[in-house]
Write a protein that holds these residues in place. Structure first.
Motif, mmCIF file in Angstrom:
data_model
loop_
_atom_site.group_PDB
_atom_site.id
_atom_site.type_symbol
_atom_site.label_atom_id
_atom_site.label_comp_id
_atom_site.label_asym_id
_atom_site.label_seq_id
_atom_site.Cartn_x
_atom_site.Cartn_y
_atom_site.Cartn_z
ATOM 1 N N SER A 63 -4.230 42.309 7.681
ATOM 2 C CA SER A 63 -3.028 43.021 7.263
ATOM 3 C C SER A 63 -2.513 42.516 5.926
ATOM 4 C CB SER A 63 -1.941 42.869 8.333
ATOM 5 O OG SER A 63 -0.733 43.456 7.911
ATOM 6 N N GLU A 64 -2.494 41.219 5.735
ATOM 7 C CA GLU A 64 -1.971 40.648 4.496
ATOM 8 C C GLU A 64 -2.836 41.020 3.302
ATOM 9 O OE1 GLU A 64 0.120 36.729 6.587
ATOM 10 O OE2 GLU A 64 -1.845 36.546 5.615
ATOM 11 N N VAL A 65 -4.159 41.001 3.492
ATOM 12 C CA VAL A 65 -5.049 41.362 2.387
ATOM 13 C C VAL A 65 -4.916 42.850 2.059
ATOM 14 C CG1 VAL A 65 -7.432 41.403 1.577
ATOM 15 C CG2 VAL A 65 -6.662 39.518 3.017
ATOM 16 N N LEU A 66 -4.832 43.684 3.071
ATOM 17 C CA LEU A 66 -4.661 45.118 2.841
ATOM 18 C C LEU A 66 -3.361 45.409 2.105
ATOM 19 C CD1 LEU A 66 -5.878 46.460 6.298
ATOM 20 C CD2 LEU A 66 -6.974 46.912 4.088
ATOM 21 N N ARG A 67 -2.309 44.703 2.458
ATOM 22 C CA ARG A 67 -1.020 44.917 1.796
ATOM 23 C C ARG A 67 -1.088 44.486 0.329
ATOM 24 N NH1 ARG A 67 4.091 46.132 2.989
ATOM 25 N NH2 ARG A 67 3.465 46.475 5.151
ATOM 26 N N ALA A 68 -1.724 43.366 0.064
ATOM 27 C CA ALA A 68 -1.859 42.914 -1.325
ATOM 28 C C ALA A 68 -2.647 43.932 -2.142
ATOM 29 C CB ALA A 68 -2.550 41.551 -1.362
ATOM 30 N N ALA A 69 -3.699 44.474 -1.545
ATOM 31 C CA ALA A 69 -4.494 45.496 -2.230
ATOM 32 C C ALA A 69 -3.668 46.742 -2.482
ATOM 33 C CB ALA A 69 -5.733 45.835 -1.405
ATOM 34 N N ALA A 70 -2.885 47.142 -1.493
ATOM 35 C CA ALA A 70 -2.055 48.340 -1.635
ATOM 36 C C ALA A 70 -1.117 48.221 -2.830
ATOM 37 C CB ALA A 70 -1.247 48.570 -0.356
ATOM 38 N N MET A 71 -0.497 47.082 -2.985
ATOM 39 C CA MET A 71 0.455 46.905 -4.076
ATOM 40 C C MET A 71 -0.245 46.976 -5.432
ATOM 41 S SD MET A 71 2.967 46.893 -2.173
ATOM 42 C CE MET A 71 4.178 46.850 -3.491
ATOM 43 N N LYS A 72 -1.459 46.453 -5.514
ATOM 44 C CA LYS A 72 -2.224 46.529 -6.760
ATOM 45 C C LYS A 72 -2.638 47.963 -7.059
ATOM 46 C CE LYS A 72 -2.304 42.522 -8.625
ATOM 47 N NZ LYS A 72 -1.771 42.332 -10.000
ATOM 48 N N SER A 75 0.307 49.971 -8.400
ATOM 49 C CA SER A 75 0.731 49.617 -9.760
ATOM 50 C C SER A 75 -0.348 49.868 -10.812
ATOM 51 C CB SER A 75 1.147 48.140 -9.805
ATOM 52 O OG SER A 75 0.045 47.290 -9.527
ATOM 53 N N SER A 76 -1.590 50.104 -10.381
ATOM 54 C CA SER A 76 -2.695 50.169 -11.343
ATOM 55 C C SER A 76 -3.352 51.530 -11.475
ATOM 56 C CB SER A 76 -3.784 49.146 -10.967
ATOM 57 O OG SER A 76 -3.265 47.842 -10.913
ATOM 58 N N ILE A 77 -3.336 52.339 -10.410
ATOM 59 C CA ILE A 77 -3.990 53.646 -10.467
ATOM 60 C C ILE A 77 -3.003 54.674 -10.996
ATOM 61 C CG2 ILE A 77 -5.084 55.503 -9.151
ATOM 62 C CD1 ILE A 77 -6.079 53.496 -7.184
ATOM 63 N N GLY A 78 -3.422 55.425 -11.983
ATOM 64 C CA GLY A 78 -2.560 56.456 -12.532
ATOM 65 C C GLY A 78 -2.604 57.736 -11.718
ATOM 66 N N GLY A 79 -1.711 58.651 -12.045
ATOM 67 C CA GLY A 79 -1.694 59.955 -11.401
ATOM 68 C C GLY A 79 -1.261 59.894 -9.953
ATOM 69 N N ALA A 80 -1.655 60.921 -9.206
ATOM 70 C CA ALA A 80 -1.254 61.024 -7.807
ATOM 71 C C ALA A 80 -2.006 60.060 -6.911
ATOM 72 C CB ALA A 80 -1.458 62.450 -7.309
ATOM 73 N N ALA A 81 -3.193 59.636 -7.345
ATOM 74 C CA ALA A 81 -4.047 58.823 -6.480
ATOM 75 C C ALA A 81 -3.438 57.460 -6.167
ATOM 76 C CB ALA A 81 -5.426 58.642 -7.103
ATOM 77 N N GLY A 82 -2.695 56.885 -7.105
ATOM 78 C CA GLY A 82 -2.105 55.569 -6.875
ATOM 79 C C GLY A 82 -1.178 55.532 -5.682
ATOM 80 N N PRO A 83 -0.145 56.376 -5.669
ATOM 81 C CA PRO A 83 0.747 56.398 -4.506
ATOM 82 C C PRO A 83 0.034 56.778 -3.213
ATOM 83 C CG PRO A 83 1.783 57.477 -6.374
ATOM 84 C CD PRO A 83 0.360 57.217 -6.773
ATOM 85 N N LEU A 84 -0.936 57.677 -3.295
ATOM 86 C CA LEU A 84 -1.634 58.108 -2.079
ATOM 87 C C LEU A 84 -2.480 56.981 -1.503
ATOM 88 C CD1 LEU A 84 -2.694 61.695 -3.168
ATOM 89 C CD2 LEU A 84 -0.994 61.096 -1.443
ATOM 90 N N TYR A 85 -3.314 56.369 -2.323
ATOM 91 C CA TYR A 85 -4.143 55.266 -1.825
ATOM 92 C C TYR A 85 -3.291 54.054 -1.485
ATOM 93 C CZ TYR A 85 -8.806 57.214 -2.352
ATOM 94 O OH TYR A 85 -9.946 57.962 -2.196
ATOM 95 N N GLY A 86 -2.263 53.809 -2.281
ATOM 96 C CA GLY A 86 -1.382 52.692 -1.967
ATOM 97 C C GLY A 86 -0.724 52.861 -0.617
ATOM 98 N N THR A 87 -0.236 54.071 -0.352
ATOM 99 C CA THR A 87 0.377 54.353 0.950
ATOM 100 C C THR A 87 -0.642 54.212 2.070
ATOM 101 O OG1 THR A 87 1.992 55.861 -0.045
ATOM 102 C CG2 THR A 87 1.577 56.101 2.309
ATOM 103 N N ALA A 88 -1.859 54.680 1.829
ATOM 104 C CA ALA A 88 -2.908 54.572 2.849
ATOM 105 C C ALA A 88 -3.140 53.115 3.244
ATOM 106 C CB ALA A 88 -4.207 55.187 2.331
ATOM 107 N N PHE A 89 -3.253 52.253 2.252
ATOM 108 C CA PHE A 89 -3.519 50.849 2.552
ATOM 109 C C PHE A 89 -2.295 50.142 3.120
ATOM 110 C CE2 PHE A 89 -7.357 51.660 0.218
ATOM 111 C CZ PHE A 89 -8.266 50.748 0.719
ATOM 112 N N LEU A 90 -1.111 50.557 2.700
ATOM 113 C CA LEU A 90 0.098 49.981 3.295
ATOM 114 C C LEU A 90 0.196 50.335 4.779
ATOM 115 C CD1 LEU A 90 2.882 50.532 0.606
ATOM 116 C CD2 LEU A 90 2.048 48.329 1.479
ATOM 117 N N ARG A 91 -0.054 51.593 5.110
ATOM 118 C CA ARG A 91 0.006 52.009 6.504
ATOM 119 C C ARG A 91 -1.096 51.339 7.319
ATOM 120 N NH1 ARG A 91 2.922 56.731 7.351
ATOM 121 N NH2 ARG A 91 4.719 56.703 5.938
ATOM 122 N N ALA A 92 -2.269 51.197 6.724
ATOM 123 C CA ALA A 92 -3.356 50.498 7.406
ATOM 124 C C ALA A 92 -2.971 49.049 7.680
ATOM 125 C CB ALA A 92 -4.630 50.557 6.564
ATOM 126 N N SER A 93 -2.306 48.430 6.716
ATOM 127 C CA SER A 93 -1.834 47.061 6.876
ATOM 128 C C SER A 93 -0.862 46.949 8.044
ATOM 129 C CB SER A 93 -1.160 46.594 5.583
ATOM 130 O OG SER A 93 -0.473 45.374 5.773
#
Length: 210
Positions: A63-72, A75-93
């Motif tokens: 969970s902790e590693v997934l959350r750290a990845a989500a935050m990166k 903050s790093s992916i542009g466009g719509a994909a950043g919030p979408l993938y970030g949310t995916a990994f946060l929820r997975a965490s």
């Protein structure tokens, strides 16, 4: 391999490798129905994740590693994909919080949670010609593998195969979300780049556990 925090690190590292390799293809797919930068954006995000993990970011649980990845990714992916993938990994965490090792049911919960996060954030459903088509097919395949007695590795393999089939299914779909929706019928016959990057990421998860 035990599915613990080391597996998550291996998964994300393998995903970074695979995304870097597939970035030109993802850009080309996106050029056909979008902005043409999906591969570039995804590569930037996963290279940021790789760098963070190399610097010791993350944690001692999946969970902790997934959350750290989500935050990166956010903050790093542009466009719509950043919030979408970030949310995916946060929820997975959140779905696997407090667990040191993951079994087959945990993997199903992780994928289900990622799917729900993307659906809610992007307001998309299966059939809209988005990454949801790949995540939904992955979740269905993962659940079926778990219910038939598959172990965590087998569930991941099923999820990866499902995601690849889901990505392929977007060829025939009429888009209802994002820039592709402006093309209407002209987008039919083209594969959704977000669905393809999803398949790449979930195949990396399976290979990291093999």
């Amino acid at each position: 391999m035990i599915l613990d925090s080391a597996w998550v690190v291996a998964w994300l590292t393998a995903a970074a490798d695979a995304i870097a390799e597939q970035a030109p293809t993802l850009n080309e797919l996106d050029r056909e129905i979008g902005d043409g930068d999906h591969g570039e954006n995804m590569n930037r995000g996963f290279e940021a994740v790789r760098a963070a993990l190399g610097d010791g970011a993350g944690g001692s649980t999946p969970s902790e590693v997934l959350r750290a990845a989500a935050m990166k990714l956010i903050s790093s992916i542009g466009g719509a994909a950043g919030p979408l993938y970030g949310t995916a990994f946060l929820r997975a965490s959140d779905a696997v919080s407090g667990r040191d090792e993951l079994g087959s049911r945990d993997v199903v919960e992780l994928i289900d949670a990622a799917l729900r996060g993307i659906e809610e954030r992007g307001h998309a459903v299966p059939g809209d010609k988005t990454m949801v088509d790949a995540w939904s097919a992955a979740a269905t395949a993962a659940r079926a593998a778990s219910e038939s007695g598959g172990d965590a590795r087998e569930v991941l393999q099923a999820a990866a195969g499902g995601a690849e089939q889901g990505a392929a299914s977007t060829d025939a779909l009429l888009p209802h979300k994002g820039r592709a929706s402006y093309l209407g019928e002209r987008a039919v016959g083209h594969r959704d780049p977000g669905a393809v990057s999803t398949a790449v990421i979930l195949r990396a998860a399976a290979e990291a556990a093999a």
